[in-house]
Design a protein around this motif. Structure first.
Motif, short mmCIF file in Angstrom:
data_model
loop_
_atom_site.label_atom_id
_atom_site.label_comp_id
_atom_site.label_asym_id
_atom_site.label_seq_id
_atom_site.Cartn_x
_atom_site.Cartn_y
_atom_site.Cartn_z
N ARG A 1 0.80 -1.23 0.00
CA ARG A 1 0.00 0.00 0.00
C ARG A 1 0.83 1.27 0.00
O ARG A 1 0.52 2.22 -0.72
CB ARG A 1 -0.92 0.07 1.24
N THR A 2 1.84 1.31 0.84
CA THR A 2 2.56 2.58 0.98
C THR A 2 3.18 2.95 -0.36
O THR A 2 2.99 4.07 -0.87
CB THR A 2 3.62 2.48 2.09
N ARG B 1 11.76 3.68 2.96
CA ARG B 1 11.44 2.71 4.03
C ARG B 1 12.69 1.91 4.33
O ARG B 1 13.33 1.40 3.40
CB ARG B 1 10.30 1.78 3.62
N HIS C 1 6.08 5.76 11.38
CA HIS C 1 5.53 5.66 10.02
C HIS C 1 4.54 6.83 9.90
O HIS C 1 3.32 6.65 9.95
CB HIS C 1 4.84 4.30 9.85
N GLN D 1 1.41 7.08 7.59
CA GLN D 1 0.34 6.15 7.97
C GLN D 1 -0.52 6.79 9.06
O GLN D 1 -1.75 6.73 9.01
CB GLN D 1 0.93 4.82 8.46
N ARG E 1 5.34 0.14 14.25
CA ARG E 1 5.71 1.57 14.12
C ARG E 1 4.51 2.46 13.86
O ARG E 1 4.51 3.64 14.20
CB ARG E 1 6.74 1.73 13.01
N THR E 2 3.45 1.88 13.27
CA THR E 2 2.27 2.72 13.02
C THR E 2 1.65 3.16 14.35
O THR E 2 1.07 4.23 14.44
CB THR E 2 1.22 1.98 12.17
N ARG F 1 -0.93 -5.97 13.16
CA ARG F 1 -0.34 -7.29 12.93
C ARG F 1 0.81 -7.52 13.91
O ARG F 1 1.55 -6.57 14.22
CB ARG F 1 0.22 -7.28 11.49
N GLN G 1 4.36 -8.20 14.53
CA GLN G 1 5.44 -7.90 13.58
C GLN G 1 6.51 -8.99 13.65
O GLN G 1 7.60 -8.77 14.19
CB GLN G 1 6.05 -6.52 13.88
N PRO H 1 -3.78 -0.91 9.69
CA PRO H 1 -2.92 -0.33 8.64
C PRO H 1 -2.71 -1.31 7.48
O PRO H 1 -2.32 -0.90 6.40
CB PRO H 1 -1.61 -0.03 9.36
N LEU H 2 -2.98 -2.60 7.73
CA LEU H 2 -2.77 -3.69 6.77
C LEU H 2 -1.26 -3.85 6.48
O LEU H 2 -0.54 -2.87 6.60
CB LEU H 2 -3.57 -3.47 5.48
N PRO H 3 -0.76 -4.99 6.17
CA PRO H 3 -1.48 -6.22 5.87
C PRO H 3 -2.07 -6.90 7.10
O PRO H 3 -1.48 -6.88 8.18
CB PRO H 3 -0.39 -7.12 5.26
#
Ligand code: NCD
Length: 313
Positions: free
Chosen positions: A59-60, A109, A137, A140, A170-171, A231, A233, A269-271
């Motif tokens: 996405r990003t 990134r 991030h 986001q 990080r989001t 998610r 991580q 934020p996905l995935p």
């Protein structure tokens, strides 16, 4: 209209921006979204976005590319390090210096905390941090806050549960720092081993009303307006056995929704892996794909503001 605080600025940390700055970009996102394609296509005409992703992204990267294309600009970059000179051992510093020569704004990134700040010191053109280790991030968080504003019509007064991997996500950090500008109630829900890092808790304490939970029990569920799911991580765990202990800890499904406010917004934020059941996707509460779509609009406005001092004609 106040002066554009984003023109030619690095977007390294959301902490670098005030509440007025955040509101400025949310207003700009509304404006840019409403422009006719021909007007919008003037905002990035002849300009290039350069990117390099040292970690995977869907996405990003794609939303930045789609956003830049919608402004009439182009994108050039590296998302497969194996096909770049990074594979030959080229340093981050040299890589950034070269991308800087070919583009007007750089999206980076990188797995290391501090990588974007470092890149911003080296490059003439502005850097956008698209994820620096488990640190931040910021774009986001901008799109997360914009999503809350669009879906809930306000941010002040919201009660928000943030759930999952709060240690490495990080989001989560950028979102918490961004939320310190607002009057919100925060419920942090994580296994004890994945709580928000202490230094960040100290930083936001006093600016946010925070309650920590180990379970998504009623206190953190029945009264919240937003459930922000993350998610676990896996790639940041020093020991994969530790990951195995916490994977699958939380699962948002119809049973969760039944205990929550009828209009609760489920964000991510996905995935997504297995932390939100696919059965939630078709409910009115599922906000995560809309969130990804707001991401393109917000990033288009951000690029427009970074590239142009004034975006209104
Ligand atoms: C996030 C990231 O890279 O931090 N992805 C994203 O940009 N939407 C979240 C994640 O990978 O879990």
């Amino acid at each position: 209209m106040p002066a554009n605080p984003f023109h030619d600025r690095d977007i390294v940390s959301i902490k670098d921006f005030s509440k007025d700055d955040l509101e400025f970009i949310f207003d700009a996102t509304d404006k840019v979204s409403q422009l006719r394609p021909s007007q919008r296509g003037e905002l990035g005409k002849g300009r290039a976005l350069g990117y390099i992703f040292y970690e995977p992204s869907t996405r990003t990267r794609m939303s930045f590319e789609a956003a830049m294309a919608s402004l009439g600009g182009s994108s050039i970059g590296i998302s497969d390090l194996k096909s770049s000179s990074v594979e030959k051992g080229e340093s981050l510093a040299d890589t950034i210096r070269v991308i800087d020569l070919y583009s007007d704004v750089i999206v980076l990134r990188h797995p290391m905390d501090g990588s974007s700040r470092y890149a911003a010191e080296l490059s003439q053109n502005p850097i956008i941090n698209a994820g620096s280790g488990s640190e931040e991030h910021p774009t986001q968080a901008l799109l997360d806050l914009y999503t809350m504003l669009k879906e809930k019509k306000k941010i002040d007064g919201l009660s928000i549960a943030i759930i999952g991997d709060l240690k490495y996500g990080r989001t989560v950090y950028s979102l918490l720092y961004g939320l310190t500008n607002y009057d919100v109630d925060i419920h942090l829900v994580s296994p004890p081993s994945l709580q928000v890092r202490k230094e960040s808790i100290y930083e936001v304490q006093g600016k946010l009303k925070i309650t920590e939970h180990a379970e998504l029990e009623d206190g953190a569920l029945s009264d919240v307006d937003v459930i922000y799911v993350t998610r676990i991580q896996r790639e940041r765990f020093p020991d994969l056995q530790e990951y195995e202990k916490v994977r699958g800890t939380y699962m948002i499904d119809e049973k969760t929704l039944a205990k929550a406010k009828p209009d609760v917004s489920i964000m991510h934020p996905l995935p997504r892996l297995d932390e939100i059941s696919q059965n939630v996707d078709h409910t009115k509460n599922a906000t995560y794909f809309k969130q990804a779509s707001y991401g393109k609009e917000l990033r288009a406005a951000l690029l427009a503001l970074m590239l142009n001092e004034n975006i209104t004609h």
